[in-house]
Every structure is written in structure tokens, then in C-alpha cells.
Write an enzyme that holds these catalytic residues in place. Structure first.
Site, PDB file in Angstrom:
ATOM      1  N   GLU A 145       3.166   0.431   1.238  1.00 19.17           N
ATOM      2  CA  GLU A 145       1.815   0.963   1.025  1.00 19.17           C
ATOM      3  C   GLU A 145       1.849   2.492   0.992  1.00 19.17           C
ATOM      4  O   GLU A 145       2.510   3.135   1.824  1.00 19.17           O
ATOM      5  CB  GLU A 145       0.916   0.479   2.161  1.00 19.17           C
ATOM      6  CG  GLU A 145      -0.521   0.939   2.088  1.00 19.17           C
ATOM      7  CD  GLU A 145      -1.373   0.352   3.211  1.00 19.17           C
ATOM      8  OE1 GLU A 145      -2.588   0.612   3.223  1.00 19.17           O
ATOM      9  OE2 GLU A 145      -0.822  -0.379   4.074  1.00 19.17           O
TER      10      GLU A 145
ATOM     11  N   LYS B 180      -6.907  -2.089  -2.699  1.00 17.19           N
ATOM     12  CA  LYS B 180      -7.043  -2.759  -1.407  1.00 17.19           C
ATOM     13  C   LYS B 180      -8.493  -3.119  -1.133  1.00 17.19           C
ATOM     14  O   LYS B 180      -9.388  -2.267  -1.198  1.00 17.19           O
ATOM     15  CB  LYS B 180      -6.497  -1.854  -0.306  1.00 17.19           C
ATOM     16  CG  LYS B 180      -6.349  -2.515   1.057  1.00 17.19           C
ATOM     17  CD  LYS B 180      -5.632  -1.575   2.023  1.00 17.19           C
ATOM     18  CE  LYS B 180      -5.323  -2.245   3.349  1.00 17.19           C
ATOM     19  NZ  LYS B 180      -4.577  -1.339   4.257  1.00 17.19           N
TER      20      LYS B 180
ATOM     21  N   CYS C  75      -1.243  -4.912   2.734  1.00 15.21           N
ATOM     22  CA  CYS C  75      -1.262  -4.877   4.199  1.00 15.21           C
ATOM     23  C   CYS C  75      -2.338  -5.775   4.810  1.00 15.21           C
ATOM     24  O   CYS C  75      -2.197  -6.992   4.836  1.00 15.21           O
ATOM     25  CB  CYS C  75      -1.412  -3.428   4.664  1.00 15.21           C
ATOM     26  SG  CYS C  75      -0.992  -3.159   6.406  1.00 15.21           S
TER      27      CYS C  75
END
Length: 265
Positions: free
Chosen positions: A44, A113, A147
Site C-alpha cells: 500500500e 480504497k 489493506c
């Protein structure tokens, strides 16, 4: 269909130094290609570093910006696809994003995200609104998330129902949540019958302590590759034949009863 050898680059790179991180990626891509890898996955926000504070806005780039073009050159030079995390600028908005670039330099997919973790991310980024982003790579359907996204079971199940074979998850997993890398990610792979490439940062960075432990988890819940706590390049195979056999023998998706689940949403 041959297996897709997948390299996981566990590294925190250099904070706020895009040029240095591109150099790190170039070197790692060369080593990955030498093992026969057709794909390398970075963590990330690998392009810039994670704990970059106010530099987020300054370092954010468009999906087709100069770093994307540099990474396309790296992909072509070494003959493998690249997945990397970066801050994406789109107008006034900045997203925590990952991009997949094919071995021919083509931009194949870009994901933003959807679940932002903690005060830093919630203040610095706009959340994405497209939960399932996929592309075709070497005969596999690959999907992407970042994540915290993988910790929501609905997210991964949506990918399973959409036919994702390999889920790519660049991450910045920090202490004390290492159980996610150790236990949760292999379970996600098993319960959804897909491969998960979970690729973490490592070591101290600002106020954060990243735990490493990157893994390529198979549909049987076993780790095909597992990194330790330091900077490391690990390689594992995504085997379509094993995946097909596992799906044939595992009844989870077939035995679902969606009519019972409406109250969940």
C-alpha cells in the site's frame, strides 16, 4: 493453463522519495523476473511511503501520471505485470489507490480504497465507491483491494461471487494487528475459494510499526509463500488447476442461501 508465479515485494521503500521507490521496484522486478514470475505486487502507498502526512497532496498523481509511465517501462523491461500502491489525484480528490499495469505496459485496472482506516487516512483521502475491480491477467481473473478492505467479509465475498481467482491486496498492516496477516487472510482465501496475495510494508515509519508477514494464501487456507518481518521478496505460484479442483470440492459458495441474508444489509 500454466501457474502464474507471483512475487510479493515486502518493503517500505523510502519515505516521500518517489524516484528511490521506482528504483527499488525496478531492481526487485528484475529479481522477480529471474525466478519466472509474471507478476510483482508492492505494498500500500509504495510509491510515496505511508506516513507522509501533508505530503499526500503534493505527491499524489493521476492514474496515468509520470510514475505510471515509469512503472509501465519497468513492466515492459522485465516482462512482468506490476501492482503498486500510490496516492491518486483526480481533480480535487485524492484517493488511496492501487494500479495494475500489464507486462506490455498497458494500464489494466485501478482501484480506490473503499474502507479508510484511522484518522490519517480518513483526513487525507476520499473513499472509493467501487468495491469490485477486476482485470484479466494470464488467463486469470484478478481483483484488487487495499489493506483494511480485506477485513470486511462482504468485500471478499463480493469478489468470489464475481469470479475473482486471485485477489491482490497491497497493505500497510501495523502492530498489534498481525493476526490479520497470520490468520484472517488465509481464512478469507479458504472461505471464498480464491488466492489472496497480501503484501505488507515492514518496520517503523513515523508513528507506525509495520509487521511484514506478507503471504500468498491458497484456496485451501495454506500459505504458498510467507515473508518474515523484514524487507523481503517472496515468490509463490497461483495454480489454476488446483483452484478449480478446490472449488469443485468445497461447497461454501454452492450452499449459500442468499434469501436468509437480506437483514445483514
Amino acid at each position: 493453463m500454466p501457474a502464474l508465479r507471483t512475487a510479493l515485494l515486502q518493503s517500505s521503500g523510502s519515505l516521500s522519495d518517489v524516484a528511490a521507490n521506482l528504483k527499488t521496484l525496478d531492481e526487485a522486478a528484475g529479481r522477480a523476473a529471474a525466478t519466472g514470475a509474471g507478476l510483482i505486487v508492492c505494498p500500500e502507498l509504495f510509491l510515496t511511503g505511508y506516513a507522509i502526512g501533508d505530503d499526500v497532496a503534493k505527491l499524489a498523481e493521476a492514474a496515468d501520471g509520470p510514475s505510471a509511465r515509469a512503472i509501465a517501462d519497468i513492466a515492459v523491461c522485465h516482462g512482468l505485470a506490476v501492482v503498486y500502491g500510490y496516492p491518486e489525484r483526480d481533480g480535487d480528490a485524492v484517493y488511496n489507490a492501487v494500479q495494475l499495469i500489464g507486462s506490455d505496459g498497458t494500464r489494466l485496472a485501478n482501484y480506490r480504497k473503499t474502507h479508510l482506516f484511522g484518522c490519517f487516512e480518513q483526513e487525507a483521502f476520499t473513499p472509493g465507491d467501487q468495491p469490485v475491480v477486476q482485470a484479466e491477467l494470464n488467463g486469470l481473473r484478478v481483483g484488487m483491494m487495499i489493506c483494511y478492505d480485506v477485513e470486511f467479509p462482504e468485500n471478499v465475498r463480493a469478489h468470489a461471487l464475481a469470479g475473482t481467482d486471485l485477489l491482490l491486496v497491497p497493505t500497510a498492516q501495523m502492530h498489534p494487528f498481525q493476526f490479520v496477516a497470520e490468520s484472517l487472510v488465509p481464512v478469507r482465501a479458504f472461505e471464498n475459494q480464491l488466492y489472496v496475495a497480501y503484501v505488507n510494508r515492514t518496520g517503523p515509519e513515523g508513528e507506525f510499526e509495520f509487521v511484514g508477514l506478507s503471504c500468498l494464501a491458497g484456496p485451501d487456507g495454506a500459505a504458498r509463500a510467507r515473508a518474515g518481518r523484514g524487507t523481503e521478496l517472496v515468490v509463490g505460484d497461483v495454480d489454476p488447476e488446483f483452484l478449480a479442483a478446490s472449488r469443485a470440492n468445497n461447497p461454501y459458495l454452492r450452499d449459500r442461501r442468499p434469501g436468509l441474508y437480506a437483514s445483514l444489509v
